[in-house]
Write a protein that holds these residues in place. Structure first.
Motif, short mmCIF file in Angstrom:
data_model
loop_
_atom_site.label_atom_id
_atom_site.label_comp_id
_atom_site.label_asym_id
_atom_site.label_seq_id
_atom_site.Cartn_x
_atom_site.Cartn_y
_atom_site.Cartn_z
N LYS A 276 0.82 -1.21 0.00
CA LYS A 276 0.00 0.00 0.00
C LYS A 276 0.85 1.26 0.00
O LYS A 276 0.40 2.33 -0.42
CB LYS A 276 -0.94 0.01 1.20
N ALA A 277 2.09 1.13 0.48
CA ALA A 277 2.99 2.29 0.52
C ALA A 277 3.33 2.81 -0.87
O ALA A 277 3.78 3.94 -1.02
CB ALA A 277 4.27 1.95 1.28
N TYR A 278 3.12 1.98 -1.89
CA TYR A 278 3.35 2.43 -3.26
C TYR A 278 2.27 3.41 -3.74
O TYR A 278 2.43 4.05 -4.78
CB TYR A 278 3.40 1.24 -4.22
N TYR A 279 1.19 3.52 -2.99
CA TYR A 279 0.08 4.40 -3.38
C TYR A 279 -0.27 5.32 -2.22
O TYR A 279 -1.39 5.28 -1.70
CB TYR A 279 -1.13 3.56 -3.79
N PRO A 280 0.64 6.19 -1.80
CA PRO A 280 0.39 7.05 -0.63
C PRO A 280 -0.65 8.12 -0.92
O PRO A 280 -0.59 8.81 -1.94
CB PRO A 280 1.77 7.66 -0.36
N ASP A 281 -1.61 8.24 -0.04
CA ASP A 281 -2.62 9.32 -0.14
C ASP A 281 -3.15 9.47 -1.56
O ASP A 281 -3.37 10.59 -2.04
CB ASP A 281 -2.02 10.66 0.33
N TRP A 282 -3.38 8.35 -2.23
CA TRP A 282 -3.67 8.42 -3.65
C TRP A 282 -4.96 9.17 -3.97
O TRP A 282 -5.05 9.90 -4.97
CB TRP A 282 -3.69 7.02 -4.26
#
Length: 418
Positions: A276-282
Motif C-alpha cells: 500500500k505504501a506504493y500508493y500514498p494518499d492516492w
C-alpha cells in the motif's frame, strides 16, 4: 516478373569461380519478384491478418504496383553484384487504430542480397544491408506521446481491450530526428558523416505520402489536453482502487490463521503495509490534480484554451522514497513518469499540470485528424497513407541503388494511389 533469361543468368552466376568478393561487384545481378517468391509456403501466409479476400487482393494489387514502379526506376540502371528479392507481409498487428478509425496495414520488402566469394565460389548472402520498404497505412517512427506498462485501464472501455484508447493515450509527440533536406525525402543521418565502405552504419531516406487537401495531423488544443487529463485522473483512480483490492485480497489470504501460521500471518501484515505504501494518499493526490486542471479550464479564455498544447519535450522518470515505518530501510521507492519536476512527482504524481511549455522549448502534441479517414470503415485496406524507406550503406552498390531510386522512382504515381 523473373524472366527465363534472368533465371539462367542467376544459375550461371552462382556457378562462377572467384578469388575475391570485390571482383563480384561487376557480375550481373537479377531480381526475384514477389510473384516468384522462393518460399511458396511463406508466401501463402503473407496476408493471414487481412480478414477477407477483398482485403488481400487490395493489398496484393497495391504492393505489386509499387514493386513495378521500383523495377521501372531501374530500366536504365545496370544491376550488378547482388540479387534483389521482394516479399510482402503485414506487421505483427495489421489493425492500425487512429483515434476512432481502424485501417489495415501491409508492407513491401525488397532486400539486396549481395554476392560474396568463399572457397573460390560465388555465393549469395543470406542477409541484406540494403533494403527498400513500403509501408501502407502506417508511418514508422511516429509514436504515441504517452504509453503505460499496463494499458488496460486506459482503453476506451475500462479494462477491456478494444484497440481504442482514451484521448490522452492517442496523442502523438513528433520526433524531429529526421531532417528534410529539401529534396523531397527525410534522411536520418548525413552520408558525409559515415566513412566510405562502412557496412555497420545504416542510412535511411524516407518519403511520406498523404491524401491531398486534407491534413493527417492536427495540433491538440490546450482545452483538449486538459480535458484529457481529467479523464486520465478518473482512470488512474479506478486503476489504483483495483490494485488496493488486490493487495487486500492477497494479504487477507495470508492472515487467515494467526495461531496456526504465525509467520505467514506476519508476512501478510507486512505485505499489506509495504504494497500500500506504493500508493500514498492516492485519493487526495488525484483530487488535488483535478482541482488544478479544473481551475485552468475555468480561469482562462476560450482563445487561450484554443491554442496548441505544448508540453515537456523530454520524458523523464523521477524516483522518491516513501517511508512506511521508522527504520532507515522501511521505505519503498516510487517511480513516476510524465511529470515536469521532482517536486510534482513527490507531491501529486504523474500528469500533474504545472503549465504549458511554450516558452521553454516544449513539444507540440498532435492527434490524427478524424476527417482524414472518412470511408475507412467500409474499405480498411484502401491506402490512406504510404511511407517509402530506402535503407543503405555507404558503399558503391548502396549509393548507386539509393541515388538511382531517388532520381528515377515515380513518386507522383504513389501520390496518385491515395
Amino acid at each position: 516478373m523473373l524472366a527465363i533469361s534472368s533465371i539462367f543468368l542467376l544459375n550461371t552466376a552462382f556457378a562462377q569461380t572467384c578469388s575475391s568478393s570485390e571482383e563480384l561487384l561487376t557480375v550481373p545481378g537479377t531480381q526475384v519478384d514477389a510473384a516468384h517468391c522462393e518460399w511458396p509456403q511463406q508466401k501463402a501466409h503473407w496476408f493471414d491478418q487481412l480478414p477477407t479476400a477483398a482485403n488481400k487482393n487490395a493489398a496484393t494489387n497495391l504492393l505489386t504496383k509499387i514493386e513495378t514502379l521500383e523495377k521501372e526506376s531501374r530500366k536504365s540502371f545496370s544491376l550488378t553484384g547482388c540479387v534483389l528479392k521482394t516479399s510482402f507481409a503485414t506487421p505483427p498487428n495489421a489493425k492500425m487504430v487512429y483515434g476512432k478509425n481502424t485501417l489495415l496495414s501491409y508492407d513491401l520488402n525488397l532486400g539486396c542480397y549481395e554476392y560474396f566469394c568463399a572457397k573460390n565460389q560465388l555465393h549469395v548472402n543470406e542477409e541484406y544491408s540494403i533494403v527498400f520498404r513500403a509501408y501502407v497505412n502506417r508511418f514508422t517512427g511516429i509514436d504515441k506521446a504517452y504509453t503505460f506498462a499496463d494499458d488496460y485501464p486506459y482503453y476506451e472501455t475500462y479494462n477491456k481491450y478494444n484497440g481504442k484508447f482514451i484521448a490522452l493515450c492517442d496523442f502523438i509527440r513528433m520526433d524531429n530526428k529526421n531532417v528534410n533536406n529539401g529534396k523531397g525525402y527525410y534522411q536520418d543521418i548525413p552520408e558525409s558523416s559515415v566513412k566510405p565502405g562502412n557496412r555497420s552504419t545504416f542510412i535511411t531516406r524516407t518519403w511520406y505520402f498523404t491524401k491531398p487537401n486534407t491534413l493527417l495531423f492536427m495540433p491538440v488544443t490546450r482545452k483538449e489536453y486538459l480535458e484529457a487529463l481529467l479523464v486520465y485522473y478518473d482512470r488512474e483512480g479506478l486503476f489504483i482502487a483495483d490494485k488496493i483490492k488486490e493487495i487486500e485480497k492477497v494479504s487477507a489470504g495470508m492472515m487467515k490463521n494467526q495461531q496456526k501460521y504465525p509467520q505467514l500471518y506476519e508476512d501478510g501484515r507486512k505485505n499489506f503495509v509495504i504494497k500500500k505504501a506504493y500508493y500514498p494518499d492516492w485519493q487526495q493526490r488525484i483530487a488535488t490534480k483535478k482541482i488544478i486542471v479544473q481551475k485552468a479550464l475555468k480561469d482562462n479564455t476560450a482563445q487561450w484554451l484554443a491554442m496548441a498544447a505544448v508540453v515537456k519535450p523530454k520524458i523523464e522518470n523521477y524516483r522518491w522514497k516513501n517511508f512506511y515505518g521508522t527504520g532507515p530501510k522501511d521505505y519503498v521507492e516510487i517511480e513516476v513518469y510524465y511529470t515536469d519536476s521532482q517536486g510534482d512527482a513527490e507531491a501529486t504524481g504523474s500528469f500533474t499540470f504545472s503549465g504549458f511549455w511554450d516558452d521553454k522549448g516544449g513539444a507540440t502534441l498532435y492527434k490524427y485528424n478524424p476527417d482524414y479517414f472518412i470511408g475507412a470503415e467500409k474499405k480498411p485496406a484502401d491506402p490512406y497513407m504510404i511511407q517509402l524507406s530506402y535503407r543503405y550503406i555507404n558503399t558503391k552498390l548502396g549509393k548507386d541503388l539509393v541515388n538511382n531510386f531517388t532520381e528515377h522512382f515515380d513518386l507522383d504515381a504513389v501520390r496518385n494511389m491515395l
